[in-house]
Structures are given as C-alpha cells and as structure tokens.
Design a protein around this motif. Structure first.
Motif, mmCIF file in Angstrom:
data_model
loop_
_atom_site.group_PDB
_atom_site.id
_atom_site.type_symbol
_atom_site.label_atom_id
_atom_site.label_comp_id
_atom_site.label_asym_id
_atom_site.label_seq_id
_atom_site.Cartn_x
_atom_site.Cartn_y
_atom_site.Cartn_z
ATOM 1 N N LEU A 39 -4.259 -4.511 15.145
ATOM 2 C CA LEU A 39 -5.169 -4.059 14.050
ATOM 3 C C LEU A 39 -4.430 -4.383 12.744
ATOM 4 C CD1 LEU A 39 -7.600 -3.038 12.785
ATOM 5 C CD2 LEU A 39 -6.663 -0.607 13.106
ATOM 6 N N ALA A 40 -3.257 -3.915 12.589
ATOM 7 C CA ALA A 40 -2.545 -4.226 11.285
ATOM 8 C C ALA A 40 -2.478 -5.616 10.995
ATOM 9 C CB ALA A 40 -0.981 -3.493 11.428
ATOM 10 N N GLY A 41 -2.104 -6.425 11.930
ATOM 11 C CA GLY A 41 -2.009 -7.908 11.638
ATOM 12 C C GLY A 41 -3.331 -8.425 11.159
ATOM 13 N N ASP A 42 -4.458 -7.704 11.491
ATOM 14 C CA ASP A 42 -5.683 -8.292 10.908
ATOM 15 C C ASP A 42 -6.081 -7.801 9.703
ATOM 16 O OD1 ASP A 42 -5.907 -10.078 13.260
ATOM 17 O OD2 ASP A 42 -7.057 -8.710 14.643
ATOM 18 N N LEU A 43 -5.596 -6.932 9.043
ATOM 19 C CA LEU A 43 -6.005 -6.113 7.993
ATOM 20 C C LEU A 43 -5.719 -6.994 6.569
ATOM 21 C CD1 LEU A 43 -4.873 -2.582 8.949
ATOM 22 C CD2 LEU A 43 -7.117 -3.670 8.904
ATOM 23 N N SER A 44 -6.602 -6.672 5.758
ATOM 24 C CA SER A 44 -6.213 -7.452 4.249
ATOM 25 C C SER A 44 -5.159 -6.796 3.744
ATOM 26 C CB SER A 44 -7.488 -7.142 3.510
ATOM 27 O OG SER A 44 -7.489 -5.811 3.211
ATOM 28 N N THR A 45 -4.443 -7.086 2.763
ATOM 29 C CA THR A 45 -3.168 -6.494 2.348
ATOM 30 C C THR A 45 -3.525 -5.302 1.777
ATOM 31 O OG1 THR A 45 -2.433 -8.613 1.295
ATOM 32 C CG2 THR A 45 -1.545 -6.795 0.166
ATOM 33 N N ASP A 46 -4.706 -4.815 0.877
ATOM 34 C CA ASP A 46 -5.020 -3.399 0.703
ATOM 35 C C ASP A 46 -5.162 -2.325 1.812
ATOM 36 O OD1 ASP A 46 -5.107 -4.421 -2.089
ATOM 37 O OD2 ASP A 46 -7.043 -4.730 -2.182
ATOM 38 N N GLU A 47 -5.897 -2.940 2.839
ATOM 39 C CA GLU A 47 -6.068 -2.206 4.168
ATOM 40 C C GLU A 47 -4.874 -2.009 4.780
ATOM 41 O OE1 GLU A 47 -10.390 -3.796 5.560
ATOM 42 O OE2 GLU A 47 -8.739 -4.829 5.979
ATOM 43 N N ARG A 48 -3.891 -2.888 4.741
ATOM 44 C CA ARG A 48 -2.445 -2.665 5.535
ATOM 45 C C ARG A 48 -1.886 -1.579 4.451
ATOM 46 N NH1 ARG A 48 0.580 -5.176 9.210
ATOM 47 N NH2 ARG A 48 2.889 -5.316 8.631
ATOM 48 N N ALA A 49 -1.977 -1.731 3.230
ATOM 49 C CA ALA A 49 -1.323 -0.914 2.714
ATOM 50 C C ALA A 49 -1.730 0.641 2.729
ATOM 51 C CB ALA A 49 -1.452 -1.191 1.086
ATOM 52 N N VAL A 50 -3.021 0.824 3.041
ATOM 53 C CA VAL A 50 -3.682 2.076 3.195
ATOM 54 C C VAL A 50 -3.123 2.517 4.632
ATOM 55 C CG1 VAL A 50 -5.500 3.447 3.774
ATOM 56 C CG2 VAL A 50 -5.660 1.684 1.738
ATOM 57 N N LEU A 51 -3.338 1.940 5.734
ATOM 58 C CA LEU A 51 -2.855 2.087 6.950
ATOM 59 C C LEU A 51 -1.132 2.406 6.720
ATOM 60 C CD1 LEU A 51 -3.151 2.392 9.919
ATOM 61 C CD2 LEU A 51 -2.714 0.031 10.178
ATOM 62 N N SER A 52 -0.438 1.622 6.188
ATOM 63 C CA SER A 52 1.042 1.982 5.985
ATOM 64 C C SER A 52 1.305 3.241 5.358
ATOM 65 C CB SER A 52 1.709 0.686 5.164
ATOM 66 O OG SER A 52 3.016 1.160 5.149
ATOM 67 N N SER A 53 0.422 3.732 4.481
ATOM 68 C CA SER A 53 0.351 4.931 3.779
ATOM 69 C C SER A 53 0.171 6.071 4.739
ATOM 70 C CB SER A 53 -0.292 5.012 2.381
ATOM 71 O OG SER A 53 -0.328 6.191 1.810
ATOM 72 N N ILE A 54 -0.914 5.972 5.307
ATOM 73 C CA ILE A 54 -1.335 6.983 6.403
ATOM 74 C C ILE A 54 -0.439 7.134 7.420
ATOM 75 C CG2 ILE A 54 -2.937 7.744 8.289
ATOM 76 C CD1 ILE A 54 -4.930 6.263 6.256
ATOM 77 N N ILE A 93 7.174 9.318 14.565
ATOM 78 C CA ILE A 93 8.002 9.135 13.731
ATOM 79 C C ILE A 93 8.619 7.708 13.478
ATOM 80 C CG2 ILE A 93 10.594 9.712 12.828
ATOM 81 C CD1 ILE A 93 9.981 12.550 13.827
ATOM 82 N N GLY A 94 8.639 7.087 14.523
ATOM 83 C CA GLY A 94 9.070 5.593 14.625
ATOM 84 C C GLY A 94 8.044 4.806 14.407
ATOM 85 N N LEU A 95 6.649 5.167 14.371
ATOM 86 C CA LEU A 95 5.394 4.203 14.394
ATOM 87 C C LEU A 95 5.475 3.180 13.203
ATOM 88 C CD1 LEU A 95 3.158 3.488 16.281
ATOM 89 C CD2 LEU A 95 1.671 5.295 15.066
ATOM 90 N N PRO A 96 5.922 3.808 11.967
ATOM 91 C CA PRO A 96 5.803 2.803 11.023
ATOM 92 C C PRO A 96 6.737 1.523 11.186
ATOM 93 C CG PRO A 96 5.993 5.022 10.069
ATOM 94 C CD PRO A 96 6.178 5.186 11.400
ATOM 95 N N ASN A 97 7.881 1.835 11.664
ATOM 96 C CA ASN A 97 8.790 0.466 12.046
ATOM 97 C C ASN A 97 8.104 -0.250 13.227
ATOM 98 O OD1 ASN A 97 10.671 1.089 10.117
ATOM 99 N ND2 ASN A 97 11.688 2.725 11.494
ATOM 100 N N GLU A 98 7.524 0.539 14.165
ATOM 101 C CA GLU A 98 7.051 -0.039 15.376
ATOM 102 C C GLU A 98 5.950 -1.073 14.986
ATOM 103 O OE1 GLU A 98 5.382 1.045 19.846
ATOM 104 O OE2 GLU A 98 6.205 2.456 18.423
ATOM 105 N N LEU A 99 5.232 -0.499 14.091
ATOM 106 C CA LEU A 99 4.089 -1.394 13.542
ATOM 107 C C LEU A 99 4.259 -2.484 12.436
ATOM 108 C CD1 LEU A 99 1.311 1.465 13.290
ATOM 109 C CD2 LEU A 99 1.803 -0.170 15.247
ATOM 110 N N GLY A 100 5.551 -2.433 12.046
ATOM 111 C CA GLY A 100 5.888 -3.383 11.247
ATOM 112 C C GLY A 100 5.430 -3.085 9.857
ATOM 113 N N LEU A 101 5.226 -1.694 9.376
ATOM 114 C CA LEU A 101 4.883 -1.305 8.210
ATOM 115 C C LEU A 101 5.659 -0.981 7.157
ATOM 116 C CD1 LEU A 101 1.859 0.914 9.586
ATOM 117 C CD2 LEU A 101 1.715 -1.505 8.696
ATOM 118 N N VAL A 102 7.074 -0.952 7.526
ATOM 119 C CA VAL A 102 8.256 -0.702 6.470
ATOM 120 C C VAL A 102 8.946 -2.031 6.507
ATOM 121 C CG1 VAL A 102 7.671 1.923 6.566
ATOM 122 C CG2 VAL A 102 9.147 0.758 8.239
ATOM 123 N N GLU A 103 9.888 -2.093 5.499
ATOM 124 C CA GLU A 103 10.651 -2.879 5.415
ATOM 125 C C GLU A 103 12.167 -2.364 5.982
ATOM 126 O OE1 GLU A 103 10.607 -6.218 4.063
ATOM 127 O OE2 GLU A 103 8.108 -5.779 3.635
#
Length: 104
Positions: A39-54, A93-103
C-alpha cells in the motif's frame, strides 16, 4: 446482554475485539506489514507522508511506554490491543523501518 439488549448490536466491534488474542495478533502482523508495504508503495507523496506520520508516531509512543521495561503489561480500554505483548510491541516499533517510511 444489558437490560435485554445485545451489546454487540450496539457496538459490533465488541465481538471482534473479544475474539482477538495475542497469538492471533502476532500471527497476523507479518502479513499485515507486507500488505502495508505494498500500500505504501502505491500512495501519493502526501498520502505516504500521512501514513509515515501515523506509523512513526505509534512506534515512538510505544518506545516511550516500554522504556526500561520490555516485559511491561499495559492495560487498555479494549479487551485486546495491538500492543498486547512484547513481541507485538517490538514489531510495531520496527514497522516504520520495515515499511521503508523512515530514512536510515
């Protein structure tokens, strides 16, 4: 039943929550993470930013809750929580990294 009323008709989630246990949540988390990554790979930049924030916010909150006590038992308003066990908390806790949402 309360006063002859079935509480599950007032709150349909109550039955779902009651049926979830820690083992079911632990078993579901890997496939859920895979689906979220797709899902994260299919999101727009803004949508991905919101998912990343959550996801990142939830991860940071769990890190704070368990500081100093990895085996802590938390009390939640619902019968079971996504953060019910140390294994689940660790995965979340590791989910943001697993989803590639953080650098890195």
């Amino acid at each position: 039943m309360t006063n002859g009323t079935d509480v599950t008709t007032q709150n349909p989630d109550i039955l779902l929550d009651a049926e979830l246990d820690a083992a079911a949540l632990e078993a579901a988390l890997p496939t859920l993470a895979e689906k979220l990554a797709v899902l994260a790979g299919d999101l727009s930049t803004d949508e991905r930013a919101v998912l990343s924030s959550i996801v990142t916010s939830a991860s940071l909150n769990l890190q704070e809750l368990q500081k100093g006590n990895e085996e802590a038992l938390f009390v939640f308003a619902k019968p079971i929580s996504a953060a019910a066990t140390p294994e689940i908390r660790s995965r979340l806790i590791g989910l943001p990294n697993e989803l590639g949402l953080v650098e890195d």
